[in-house]
Design an enzyme around this catalytic site. Structure first.
Site, PDB file in Angstrom:
ATOM      1  N   ALA A  30       0.860  -1.177   0.000  1.00 41.73           N
ATOM      2  CA  ALA A  30       0.000   0.000   0.000  1.00 41.73           C
ATOM      3  C   ALA A  30       0.903   1.236   0.000  1.00 41.73           C
ATOM      4  O   ALA A  30       2.076   1.164   0.365  1.00 41.73           O
ATOM      5  CB  ALA A  30      -0.920  -0.006   1.220  1.00 41.73           C
ATOM      6  N   TYR A  31       0.334   2.353  -0.382  1.00 40.61           N
ATOM      7  CA  TYR A  31       1.127   3.565  -0.595  1.00 40.61           C
ATOM      8  C   TYR A  31       0.718   4.663   0.369  1.00 40.61           C
ATOM      9  O   TYR A  31      -0.445   5.053   0.431  1.00 40.61           O
ATOM     10  CB  TYR A  31       0.985   4.023  -2.058  1.00 40.61           C
ATOM     11  CG  TYR A  31       1.674   3.035  -2.953  1.00 40.61           C
ATOM     12  CD1 TYR A  31       2.998   3.212  -3.312  1.00 40.61           C
ATOM     13  CD2 TYR A  31       1.028   1.877  -3.373  1.00 40.61           C
ATOM     14  CE1 TYR A  31       3.659   2.275  -4.079  1.00 40.61           C
ATOM     15  CE2 TYR A  31       1.677   0.934  -4.135  1.00 40.61           C
ATOM     16  CZ  TYR A  31       2.997   1.140  -4.490  1.00 40.61           C
ATOM     17  OH  TYR A  31       3.649   0.197  -5.234  1.00 40.61           O
TER      18      TYR A  31
END
Length: 151
Positions: A30-31
């Site tokens: 995830a970012y």
């Protein structure tokens, strides 16, 4: 010296024969930010925080170890869609092809990546027959941009 990631990315025409015979890992990422890229990743039971600089084929990359508690603390702070995929590591001459088979909502996306020690080496690379289009310079195929897609 700054650590560099030099890689080319390709779509694939078909999956290679005996795919299940190659080692693989489950990846979830995830970012926290996409410009610059700040990513958290779980590979089986290993956890990382990664910074990636700007660039398409060559860019800075730093990987820092995380523990599970830190990863789980950061996960709800991530923006966009969480990416899950199975990564196969396939030997190809002096290289290793990392073949990513994406889970929903990105399925049936499959991307092959190959890393190199120099830009010249990357430019000289001749891909195997089962590779399709070279998408190295197409930012739409960066995982950080995929995470911003809406479904």
């Amino acid at each position: 010296m700054t650590p560099m990631e030099i890689e080319r990315k390709f779509t694939v025409k078909k999956l290679p024969d005996r795919l299940e015979s190659y080692p693989s890992r489950i990846i979830e990422q995830a970012y926290l930010n996409t410009d610059p890229v700040l990513r958290i990743r779980r590979e089986d039971e290993d956890y990382y925080l990664t910074y990636k600089g700007r660039g398409l084929m060559a860019r800075e990359e730093y990987n820092l170890p995380l523990n599970r508690a830190s990863y789980e603390h950061l996960l709800p702070k991530a923006d966009g869609v969480r990416i899950a995929k199975r990564r196969y590591r396939i030997p190809f001459g002096p290289y290793t092809i990392e073949l990513d088979i994406f889970a929903a909502p990105f399925a049936p996306l499959v991307i092959a990546e190959v890393e190199f020690s120099s830009v010249e080496e990357a430019n000289a690379f001749v891909p195997p027959e089962w590779f399709d289009r070279d998408v190295t310079r197409d930012p739409a195929y960066h995982n950080s941009n995929l995470s911003k897609r809406t479904f």
